[in-house]
Design a protein around this motif. Sequence first.
Motif, short mmCIF file in Angstrom:
data_model
loop_
_atom_site.label_atom_id
_atom_site.label_comp_id
_atom_site.label_asym_id
_atom_site.label_seq_id
_atom_site.Cartn_x
_atom_site.Cartn_y
_atom_site.Cartn_z
N PRO A 55 0.80 -1.23 0.00
CA PRO A 55 0.00 0.00 0.00
C PRO A 55 0.83 1.28 0.00
N THR A 56 2.15 1.16 -0.06
CA THR A 56 2.99 2.36 -0.03
C THR A 56 3.74 2.55 -1.34
N ALA A 57 4.03 3.80 -1.62
CA ALA A 57 4.82 4.16 -2.81
C ALA A 57 5.84 5.20 -2.40
N SER A 58 7.00 5.10 -2.97
CA SER A 58 8.05 6.10 -2.75
C SER A 58 8.79 6.26 -4.07
N GLY A 59 9.56 7.31 -4.17
CA GLY A 59 10.30 7.51 -5.41
C GLY A 59 10.91 8.88 -5.51
N TYR A 60 11.14 9.30 -6.76
CA TYR A 60 11.81 10.56 -7.02
C TYR A 60 11.21 11.19 -8.27
N LEU A 61 10.81 12.45 -8.16
CA LEU A 61 10.24 13.21 -9.27
C LEU A 61 11.21 14.32 -9.64
N ASP A 62 11.50 14.44 -10.93
CA ASP A 62 12.43 15.45 -11.44
C ASP A 62 11.80 16.17 -12.62
N ASN A 63 11.49 17.46 -12.43
CA ASN A 63 10.92 18.29 -13.47
C ASN A 63 12.00 19.26 -13.93
N ASN A 64 12.46 19.10 -15.17
CA ASN A 64 13.59 19.86 -15.67
C ASN A 64 13.22 20.61 -16.95
N PRO A 65 12.55 21.77 -16.80
CA PRO A 65 12.22 22.58 -17.99
C PRO A 65 13.47 23.29 -18.53
N TYR A 66 13.54 23.38 -19.84
CA TYR A 66 14.68 24.01 -20.50
C TYR A 66 14.75 25.49 -20.15
N GLU A 67 15.91 25.95 -19.73
CA GLU A 67 16.20 27.34 -19.39
C GLU A 67 15.28 27.92 -18.31
N LYS A 68 14.77 27.05 -17.45
CA LYS A 68 13.95 27.49 -16.32
C LYS A 68 14.45 26.76 -15.09
N ASP A 69 13.92 27.12 -13.93
CA ASP A 69 14.34 26.48 -12.69
C ASP A 69 13.84 25.05 -12.61
N ARG A 70 14.76 24.19 -12.26
CA ARG A 70 14.47 22.77 -12.09
C ARG A 70 13.81 22.55 -10.73
N ALA A 71 12.88 21.59 -10.67
CA ALA A 71 12.25 21.19 -9.40
C ALA A 71 12.37 19.68 -9.30
N ARG A 72 12.87 19.22 -8.15
CA ARG A 72 13.04 17.78 -7.99
C ARG A 72 13.02 17.42 -6.51
N GLY A 73 12.79 16.13 -6.25
CA GLY A 73 12.81 15.67 -4.88
C GLY A 73 12.08 14.36 -4.70
N PRO A 74 12.19 13.81 -3.50
CA PRO A 74 11.56 12.52 -3.21
C PRO A 74 10.05 12.64 -3.02
N ILE A 75 9.36 11.53 -3.28
CA ILE A 75 7.92 11.45 -3.03
C ILE A 75 7.65 10.26 -2.11
N GLU A 76 6.60 10.41 -1.31
CA GLU A 76 6.11 9.34 -0.42
C GLU A 76 4.60 9.36 -0.51
N GLY A 77 3.99 8.17 -0.62
CA GLY A 77 2.54 8.17 -0.69
C GLY A 77 1.92 6.82 -0.43
N THR A 78 0.60 6.77 -0.66
CA THR A 78 -0.16 5.54 -0.47
C THR A 78 -0.87 5.17 -1.77
N VAL A 79 -1.02 3.87 -1.97
CA VAL A 79 -1.63 3.34 -3.18
C VAL A 79 -3.05 2.91 -2.87
N ALA A 80 -3.99 3.33 -3.72
CA ALA A 80 -5.39 2.91 -3.61
C ALA A 80 -5.92 2.73 -5.03
N GLY A 81 -6.12 1.49 -5.43
CA GLY A 81 -6.57 1.21 -6.80
C GLY A 81 -5.49 1.61 -7.79
#
Length: 149
Positions: A61-87
């Motif tokens: 029922p748990t999920a974890s990981g890493y999300l990385d949003n890297n737009p060209y010539e803009k500020d990058r946003a990234r970091g770990p995620i933690e959550g729960t799985v339902a369906g």
Amino acid sequence: MRTLLLFCSLMILVSCQKNSSTESEKANSQPGEVAIKPDTLCFQQILKRDTTTLQLKIDGPTASGYLDNNPYEKDRARGPIEGTVAGNQIRATWSRSGEGITERYAITFTLKGDAIVWREGERVQKQGIWVLKEPARGYEYVLNKTDCK
């Protein structure tokens, strides 16, 4: 002759076992849901020079990981995620680091076939977590499943 009879009996037994597990898996999932098995999944979206990647480890029922949003010539946003799985949904908190600060963002990921989607838009802060002001509106990210690197 006995060997042939024994072999046929074993084949019938094995094929019946396989079908019964498949039927129980079908009975446990809702129509339109994607069955989520324990695994590490990777997704990516490339639009022109913008790249967004997501790596998810699903364990029950748990999920974890890493999300990385890297737009060209803009500020990058990234970091770990933690959550729960339902369906076929994962309700997660993303510890988003970008522009020198880290903030917590609420994200609802939805698995659709070989893709994962979520919405992004104007956010407001509630109890220390940034949530979508209008969850049904905004930009919809669609990341396709890819091989994990």
